[in-house]
Design an enzyme around this catalytic site. Sequence first.
Site, mmCIF file in Angstrom:
data_model
loop_
_atom_site.group_PDB
_atom_site.id
_atom_site.type_symbol
_atom_site.label_atom_id
_atom_site.label_comp_id
_atom_site.label_asym_id
_atom_site.label_seq_id
_atom_site.Cartn_x
_atom_site.Cartn_y
_atom_site.Cartn_z
ATOM 1 N N GLU A 258 0.853 -1.188 0.000
ATOM 2 C CA GLU A 258 0.000 0.000 0.000
ATOM 3 C C GLU A 258 0.893 1.244 0.000
ATOM 4 O O GLU A 258 1.952 1.257 0.625
ATOM 5 C CB GLU A 258 -0.872 -0.015 1.254
ATOM 6 N N LYS A 318 -9.738 -0.614 -1.295
ATOM 7 C CA LYS A 318 -9.851 -0.826 0.151
ATOM 8 C C LYS A 318 -11.293 -0.668 0.610
ATOM 9 O O LYS A 318 -11.934 0.361 0.337
ATOM 10 C CB LYS A 318 -8.947 0.170 0.891
ATOM 11 N N CYS A 370 -4.181 -3.056 4.288
ATOM 12 C CA CYS A 370 -3.930 -2.573 5.643
ATOM 13 C C CYS A 370 -4.986 -3.055 6.636
ATOM 14 O O CYS A 370 -5.149 -4.246 6.845
ATOM 15 C CB CYS A 370 -3.810 -1.049 5.633
#
Length: 528
Positions: A258, A318, A370
């Site tokens: 990321e 995401k 994440c």
Amino acid sequence: MPQQVLPLRVGFAVAAGLVLAAAFEPVALPFVIPFAVAGYVLAVRGLRPRGSLLVGLAFGIAFYFTHIVWMRAVGTDAWLALASVEALFYAVLAPVTTALSRLPGWPVWVAAAWTTMEAVRSGWPFSGMPWGRLAYGVADTPVAAALPYVGATGVSAGLALAGALLAALVADPRRRRTLVGLAAVAGLTSLAALRPWSPEITGQATVAAVQGDVPGPGNDILYDHRGVTRNHAEATVDLARRVEDGEETRPDFVLWPENSTAVDPFADAEDHALIESAVAAVGVPVLVGGIVDGDATHFFNQGIVWDPVTGPGDRYTKRHPVPYGEYIPFRQFFEDRNFGRLAVISRDMVAGTRTEPLTVAGISVADAICFDIAYDDVLHDQVGRGAQLVTVQTSNATFIETHQIEQQFAITRLRALETGRYVVVASPNGITGVVAPDGHVLDRATPRTTDVLVQRVGLVSGLTPAVRLGAWPARGAAAVTVLGLLIAVVAGRRRSVRRGDDDAPGPVLAAPGGPVQQDPSERVPSGS
């Protein structure tokens, strides 16, 4: 309830909250989890609603302010705000626990309520915050073997039940059924450990995870964002050279983290050229982590499959942006102000909706970005739709000097167990690693270094029972909790009618950790 007991209960709850925090990194003593839950239950059990709220809040503050102290790296305001919101869930759980602990077999009802609380706070408000679920502390224990069978929710439920049964044992040591219940929980855990889930490997692939490092202090991805992209491109080009020289196996694809490009690689010519040169050199697809522009006020955080022949293609966005970290809820109410996080986050990240896995070099890949790794739905959805391998693109540079990176990597290891998949993680400067389906770490890069991990991993097609169950364990816990509360309300009204007293207290703790005394005007079942 004697008012002088309340301060003792608050102190006991604070101690129990700190004990629970010690179950996670950096202390990592997972065996204390049931004892911490037992401490919480004993501290709140028998109180009236107002007193239980205060005691539950004390536990939540002690636990959550300690557990996510790493949020201070984002900002003290963010830490205080997030920890305060999460602590409230333990306050609300307290009167629920008190009500349910009046029922026969109450440890089961209380465990369901704890599990429901974790599920609710993991998705609400906004996108929720799953950090601190009981299951996330068991990476190196026999309990972890149960993850492929019952998932994180089921493991949390089992740990909560063990804690409630311990509380029942303290409340009334004569109850043999409590010992039987504890033995049953231990037996089921042992069974899972003796018969671990064994995934069927249907293929193999070689994956390279690039950790390019972050220039400057290392905790600011934007300090030199072009330097970050250049580092990852150069590390990939060096990998290509070693492959050509026969020093390294050619990977099927390369994983970048990321924020390996913190500007839109489709709009920024320099970053676009760096990516193109790296992809061309290595000659295989690269899964790039990039920030992609939406409009003047919105952007996307994406994993982009960059092919050496066809260029950028398939993307994963995401799904769980962090409120007040990556977007500002209710920004419209602060339009005329520019302070705190508003001054830093000028645009809001848009949440993705994709539930299908990516196709990278012909491999079906479940991607998580994440904090996505802490949410059940992200991997359950993609693995349930055929993903053979899991990748995690993360950027923990902000937290590089904190224990957040270890907490997140522990969650990642648990996801490998839960899904029965190999997991490959790429981070700009830590933690990059490869995890086997049994949670064992196959390789791991040293934080704050440039490194490329090249690992042969298995591809798995079968589904674990946990993935098949999906959200049903959480739904079941919620149904049991609601049913228990309804029974408690009806039973309470009947007792009130018989006594003519609508506010009789329940069992009272004489002192933290001490024996439970009972109001002579009311006999309440105390065992399971």
